[in-house]
Scaffold this active site. Structure first.
Site, PDB file in Angstrom:
ATOM      1  N   HIS A   1       1.526   4.392  -2.759  1.00  8.04           N
ATOM      2  CA  HIS A   1       1.901   5.903  -2.665  1.00  8.04           C
ATOM      3  C   HIS A   1       3.163   6.283  -3.323  1.00  8.04           C
ATOM      4  CE1 HIS A   1      -1.787   6.651  -0.506  1.00  8.04           C
ATOM      5  NE2 HIS A   1      -1.502   5.861   0.421  1.00  8.04           N
TER       6      HIS A   1
ATOM      7  N   HIS B   1       3.463   6.353  -6.910  1.00  7.10           N
ATOM      8  CA  HIS B   1       2.568   7.761  -7.201  1.00  7.10           C
ATOM      9  C   HIS B   1       3.415   8.924  -7.287  1.00  7.10           C
ATOM     10  CE1 HIS B   1      -1.682  10.105  -6.762  1.00  7.10           C
ATOM     11  NE2 HIS B   1      -1.043  10.046  -8.289  1.00  7.10           N
TER      12      HIS B   1
ATOM     13  N   HIS C   1       1.025  -1.310   0.000  1.00  8.59           N
ATOM     14  CA  HIS C   1      -0.085   0.140   0.005  1.00  8.59           C
ATOM     15  C   HIS C   1       0.999   1.254   0.087  1.00  8.59           C
ATOM     16  CE1 HIS C   1      -3.465   2.479   1.301  1.00  8.59           C
ATOM     17  NE2 HIS C   1      -2.664   3.296   1.627  1.00  8.59           N
ATOM     18  N   GLU C   2       1.848   1.279   0.750  1.00  6.89           N
ATOM     19  CA  GLU C   2       2.488   2.464   1.212  1.00  6.89           C
ATOM     20  C   GLU C   2       3.477   2.508   0.057  1.00  6.89           C
ATOM     21  OE1 GLU C   2       1.922   4.535   3.204  1.00  6.89           O
ATOM     22  OE2 GLU C   2       0.679   3.358   4.448  1.00  6.89           O
TER      23      GLU C   2
HETATM   24 ZN    ZN Z   1      -2.588   5.206   1.974  1.00  3.30          ZN
END
Ligand code: ZN
Length: 677
Positions: free
Chosen positions: A469, A472, A465-466
């Site tokens: 990011h 991104h 998940h991290e």
């Molecule tokens: Zn998040």
């Protein structure tokens, strides 16, 4: 006095901060000079003789505040990941000053006049699409800060922002102190049911706390969850649960209740000054969701199905608990323990059997490999760059052509002085206005360190998940720094992170990277199939726990008289009124709900994870439909989303990827919930 590294140009490759030379005392003078420089820069913009243009106003603003940005990034990242008394004192001192500084610029009448002048003529300025959007966002940001208000109201807006910055800082420090002040130090005989990996982590924690030879359970989630899941000692589970849920509630200096009351009252006042009925309305006005009605509609679509599923789950838990001789009602400190037993029985799946296959090191490599197969990135460790803590690892990222993309910093272990939870941040954002600048991205986790460190399935999801990011920010290809990577609306920013979790659980990933830490053997196929089959297990619990927290966030920020809120009573009445099962409760109680109160970013915005999950579940379904999680054409379109930053309308961006707007069906299926009646 030694030289201040912030006043020199940095010579370490890729713009890495010289962590080895930065001391706490360097920050105050650097903040002061950084603010003064930016004020002078803004004055030269407003004082320029020529009429306002995009270049002499918006681009000049983009160029301003470089020193302040550099100091702030280093400071706030260190204060989150590796703080100490000296940094905490600087944070208390400078949070209100920085807020005051930002408001001084945001409320500068001459500056706003120039922006408004440009905004009114935006259609005829000959701007490209990214510039047009940047101008719109600048105008909106200034209006939402109060730039269009009368002078008396502006003074009040500024005072509130300053006070809020102090309150947010104190709130986070109180939680950190409560976490640091408490451990459950145990002996071998207290560890009934606790599997080897959790024992090893507890032994390591005890050693770090100066209790060599014993075992310590701390209030880090990665320490709490395994103990609540496995410990056969109901009395110790209860003690731990009580301490965990009491963070921020202790009477005295670290009590967060009065802070919450003041924070929500001040937020409501700001919203009213800006013409909104309450803070939630104000906040949501600038999101994809747009309105509280839209958010509520989404939350309620999952709320009843989630409670229904949780009721079934509880019944199964009770059956096991009775069989094991528990004659009392289930309590919150029992849920994870009996859920694990039910999981073992229903899916023949034992967390302790699975975990040896999830070695941190391998899962990191898996994440890198997925980023390589989807987006062509490669990761090479750079052990030659300075670190702020020996646990930090640094990777240089390159694209398929071998061109430098940025740096990726990985800070994975729980320790005192580090905020709990997991988050992604940056030391520098990608931009290209005056030549290319590569991003420096950091991911923080709070895994319990072991030899080797073993992750749960959920930990591995958090890692991905991290990293989503992080991608991104790394894949960002924009001109202006204000539009870089994750600078999108909050209810969209969780899309690139959450969709990336799917590549962790892709069988193709697990067959390669889930390997036993001792034998190196890949995870057996039967275990893999059971693991995947069990993915919707306990999702009633997880959805209730999360959605309840999102609902209470929304309710508190719509409260008519927030200054009079009794926080404990508000929480109690909320739980009763909405029918949150008492053996589940909230994922975050208000007094340690850092998303809402240690900063303003997720206030009236905790729903964002579910909002983004609608996009993410629907989005990943495209890969499932294509029959290939690495489908090159889809991957290329997904990369466009990661690269676009805030240069385009977000729903438009999503439609360009998926071909249509998302439906909620995939989300319900992924959580094993039935469609609402
Ligand atoms: Zn998040």
């Amino acid at each position: 006095m030694t030289e201040n590294p912030f006043f020199e140009s940095w010579t370490i490759p890729f713009g890495m901060p010289p962590f080895d030379r930065i001391r706490p005392e360097h920050f105050p003078p650097a903040f002061d000079r950084g603010m003064a420089e930016q004020i002078a820069e803004v004055a030269s913009i407003t004082g320029s003789a020529g009429s306002p243009s995009f270049a002499n106003t918006i681009e000049a603003l983009e160029r301003s505040g470089r020193l302040l940005d550099r100091v702030s990034r280093v400071f706030f990242n260190l204060d989150s990941s590796n703080t100490n008394d000296a940094l905490e004192a600087v944070a208390r001192d400078y949070a209100p000053r920085l807020a005051q500084h930002q408001m001084r610029i945001a409320l500068d009448a001459d500056l706003f006049a120039r922006i408004a002048h440009l905004y009114a003529r935006r259609a005829s300025l000959g701007l490209s699409a990214d510039q047009f959007r940047l101008l719109e966002r600048y105008h909106l940001r200034f209006v939402r800060s109060g730039a269009a208000l009368g002078s008396e109201q502006k003074v009040r807006m500024a005072a509130i922002s300053e006070r809020l910055a102090s309150l947010h800082t104190l709130f986070g420090q109180n939680v950190l102190h409560d976490e640091r002040d408490w451990q459950l130090v145990l002996d071998e005989t207290d560890l009934d049911g606790v599997p080897e990996f959790a024992r090893a982590a507890a032994a390591q924690a005890a050693t770090e706390l100066g209790n060599e030879g014993r075992y310590a359970v701390t209030l880090a989630r990665s320490s709490v969850e395994p103990f609540l899941t496995f410990s056969a000692r109901r009395d110790l589970r209860r003690t731990l649960w009580k301490a965990w849920t009491a963070r921020g509630t202790h009477e005295g200096a670290s009590d967060n209740a009065p802070l919450i009351r003041e924070i929500v009252a001040l937020r409501a006042e700001q919203a009213r000054l800006l013409g909104h009925a309450n803070f939630a309305d104000y906040r949501l006005d600038d999101t994809m969701a747009k309105t509280t009605t839209a958010v509520e509609r989404l939350l309620l679509q999952v709320w009843e199905p989630a409670k229904e599923k949780a009721r079934d789950e509880r019944a199964a838990l009770e059956t096991v608990a009775r069989a094991e001789g528990l004659n009392e009602p289930l309590e919150p400190w029992d849920w994870r323990y009996y859920a694990e037993k039910v999981r073992q029985a229903q899916y023949d799946l034992d967390e302790a059997e699975v975990k040896p296959y999830f070695v941190l090191e391998n899962m990191v490599r898996a994440a890198f490999d997925c980023a390589g197969r989807l987006f062509g990135l490669t990761f090479t460790e750079r052990a030659d760059l300075p670190v702020y803590h020996p646990d930090l690892r640094i990777w240089e990222v390159r694209d398929a052509a071998g061109t430098h993309v940025g740096l990726f910093l990985h800070d994975n272990f729980a320790r005192s002085g580090k905020q709990s939870g997991a988050w992604s941040s940056r030391y520098r954002d990608q931009e290209a206005m005056d030549g290319p600048i590569a991003p420096i991205v950091v991911n923080n986790n709070n895994f319990a360190k072991g030899k080797p460190t073993l992750l749960s399935f959920d930990d591995a999801k958090t890692l991905f998940h991290e990293f989503g990011h992080g991608l991104h920010a790394l894949l960002s290809r924009v001109r202006y720094r204000s539009q870089s990577g994750t600078a999108v609306r909050r209810d969209f920013v969780e899309f690139p992170s959450q969709i990336f979790e799917h590549w962790m659980s892709a069988p193709g990933t697990l067959r390669i990277y889930a390997r036993h830490y001792e034998t190196g053997q890949p995870i057996p196929e039967y275990l893999l199939q059971r693991l995947l089959a069990a993915r919707t297990f306990n999702q009633g619990f997880a959805t209730v726990e999360y959605t309840a927290s999102a609902l209470i966030d929304l309710e508190l920020h719509r409260e008519k008289a927030p200054e009079a809120v009794d926080v404990s009573r508000f929480e109690r009445e909320f739980l009763e009124r909405t029918g949150v099962p008492k053996e589940i409760g909230l994922r975050h109680r208000l007094q340690h709900f850092q998303h809402l109160f240690a900063g303003g970013g997720y206030a009236a915005g905790y729903y964002a994870y579910l909002w983004a999950e609608v996009l993410e579940a629907d989005g990943f379904a495209a890969f499932t439909e294509a029959g290939n999680p690495f489908d090159p054409e889809l991957a290329a379109r997904l990369k466009d989303i990661y690269s676009a930053g805030d240069t385009r309308d977000l729903m438009e961006l999503y439609r360009a990827f998926r071909g249509c707007e998302p439906s909620i069906a995939a989300l319900l299926e992924q959580r094993g919930l039935s469609a609402p009646q």
